[in-house]
Motif scaffolding. Structure first.
Motif, PDB file in Angstrom:
ATOM      1  N   VAL A  37      30.577  94.170  25.239  1.00  0.00           N
ATOM      2  CA  VAL A  37      31.062  93.621  26.491  1.00  0.00           C
ATOM      3  C   VAL A  37      29.902  93.686  27.476  1.00  0.00           C
ATOM      4  O   VAL A  37      29.493  94.760  27.892  1.00  0.00           O
ATOM      5  N   LYS A  66      41.736  93.590  27.160  1.00  0.00           N
ATOM      6  CA  LYS A  66      40.809  94.553  26.569  1.00  0.00           C
ATOM      7  C   LYS A  66      39.541  93.811  26.178  1.00  0.00           C
ATOM      8  O   LYS A  66      39.608  92.767  25.517  1.00  0.00           O
ATOM      9  N   GLY A  67      38.424  94.369  26.542  1.00  0.00           N
ATOM     10  CA  GLY A  67      37.157  93.815  26.076  1.00  0.00           C
ATOM     11  C   GLY A  67      37.037  94.016  24.585  1.00  0.00           C
ATOM     12  O   GLY A  67      37.329  95.102  24.075  1.00  0.00           O
ATOM     13  N   ILE A  68      36.669  92.970  23.843  1.00  0.00           N
ATOM     14  CA  ILE A  68      36.567  93.115  22.395  1.00  0.00           C
ATOM     15  C   ILE A  68      35.120  93.007  21.946  1.00  0.00           C
ATOM     16  O   ILE A  68      34.308  92.313  22.543  1.00  0.00           O
TER      17      ILE A  68
END
Lengths: 325, 325
Positions: free
Chosen positions: B3, B28-30
């Motif tokens: 991210v 959510k950052g993936i």
């Protein structure tokens, strides 16, 4: 915040075959959790989080953490609920790491909480303390007052490189706190790390509390002190008494603070700030080359300590007796 | 895979207010996408991917990529579908970056594809080529034969540090390919980067193709050559003709290769391998200090090149005339 362990699809498939969660639809590594590797799973039965515990979490503590989450969830608290395998195990192994599947909680972390968020958090914190009341396991707080001296010893020689006179200030805090730290306050299970990124909201309502990997047995009011530190300071460093008042009042609506807790609050807030200053300072001075995680700023908590040192009365945090005008 | 841009909840809330996707439930950052920052969003209307384009994607190319995904999705291809704002915009800005919301595709990437996966991929690739046939925009392939010499020039002096005689081998490949590269093959929109992590499966069926940020206008058979390279070699470096046969036959069931494409296949496979060897080599030699992304091994493609140099006939890849026994 990183994915430390790559999980191949074959390994995950074999692992999940032990669970009754339906068919796996997708999984993505998420950039969440400083300590662990986390994936969001979509399965035909819903969404889950898969956590692989990396070396910073002691494997011996996992039964406490998982048992606690199960206990709290069974009491209706919105926290990740460990999913058991068909054989009844909450803890498995995947790619050489201890691993669990927990329920996914919807909600968004609020980076700059408003007064309404602080109020909701105070209520949720009291709910957590109540839900944990009959949890049978105990875990001492490994990062309480006895740990601060040794932590500081790791950083003392280099502390003034981070801020002028930081070492001298810290020695004074340590002396003040080690001599006066209360040991007889009402207590039980506390979260001990309830920062804004560990609380999910839908609108202004708390929808979930996560990351119980610092949870331990300690004074309830110390948990409140951690939250006052984490939630009620503005970006410019000023304490926002309105937010503190909202949080404390909401907490007291569920569990009234005893006079000895109220009296101890300034000391507890100063101690909580010192605890986070010290762990951040040690991390700051020990960033490994090529680290994926940027350490948090210890000086944020040095500034908070400057405020706490001057406080003599819980009213300065926004405390007032319930029922008082 | 990281991210690169943190997105505060307030900024995301303001951005998403322009979209008709319901209420945001979580994001959510993936850890997906080497080039961009990606978040998985849950909203009341379903799951989405939010992508922020970092500097490696040229902003001028975004209308092509987004237009292509919209076009392909409208033809029924399982690819991310850009969601438009109420005002009709597919491309927005968030945290100073170009940003889009696309539909989320369920499915799992297969790290070690079997023959059935290769067969399904061949069919999906032909479906992609057919769905793109009437897409009006064009984008030249910036990483085709004309780019390889300049890429090599960046790496030539240091190539032999990576493997003995790599520079000499590469000079020979370049000479052979630059003189003979076909320019008149049937073509249109190709994906140009259809590695296993860009293809989702549910069971053995393809459920999604993603990451169209190398898509361009080029020969269809070159896209097939890229896939043969990416999918049909075993971990020990051996080409698996059974897998190649399955992929090519499934492709031809949708679109029969013309004789000139079949004749060109060995050259196209060698060129595709050289393209990935070269970009990996340049990345390998230019890892910035503190990089979050570990570069991919160029020697994997050096070994594939050794195979392709010896091939003289498409049958060695598993090609056979449709209808032949």
């Amino acid at each position: 915040m990183a994915v430390y362990t790559e999980v191949p699809d074959e390994a995950l498939g074999a692992f999940l075959a032990e669970y009754d969660i339906g068919t796996l639809l997708s999984y993505k590594g998420i950039a969440e959790g400083v300590e662990n590797t986390n994936f969001i799973l979509h399965a035909t039965t819903g969404a889950y989080i898969l956590t692989l515990y990396e070396k910073r979490v002691a494997e011996g503590d996992l039964p406490f953490f998982l048992g606690l989450m199960e206990h709290l969830a069974s009491r209706g608290l919105a926290c990740p609920q460990p999913i058991r395998t068909r054989a009844g195990a909450a803890l498995g192994r995947l790619c050489g790491r201890p691993a669990v599947v927990v329920s996914f909680l919807e909600g968004v972390s609020v980076r700059r909480p408003g007064t309404a968020h602080c109020r909701a958090l105070g209520s949720a914190l009291a709910g957590l303390h109540a839900a944990g009341a009959d949890f049978a396991m105990r875990r001492p707080n490994a990062l309480s007052v006895a740990a601060w001296g040794p932590l500081f010893a790791q950083a003392e020689a280099q502390a003034d490189r981070v801020a002028p006179n930081l070492a001298a200030r810290t020695r004074q805090d340590l002396a003040a706190l080690e001599g006066a730290w209360p040991t007889d306050l009402p207590g039980g299970v506390i979260h001990a790390d309830l920062f804004t990124d560990n609380v999910f909201f839908l609108g202004e309502a708390v929808s979930g509390l996560i990351d119980f990997y610092f949870a331990c047995t300690d004074a309830f009011a110390y948990d409140l002190a951690i939250c006052l530190n984490a939630w009620c300071f503005e970006a410019d460093g000023a304490y926002n008494r309105t937010k503190g008042q909202a949080m404390i009042a909401a907490y007291q609506a569920e569990r009234r603070l005893e006079p000895r807790e109220v009296a101890a609050l300034p000391l507890l807030c100063r101690g909580a700030a010192l605890r986070f200053m010290l762990t951040r300072l040690v991390d700051w001075l020990n960033v490994p080359p090529g680290a994926l995680v940027r350490p948090k700023d210890p000086l944020e908590y040095d500034r908070k300590l400057a405020f706490h040192r001057r406080v003599t009365d819980a009213a300065e945090y926004g405390w007032s007796a319930p029922g008082a005008a």
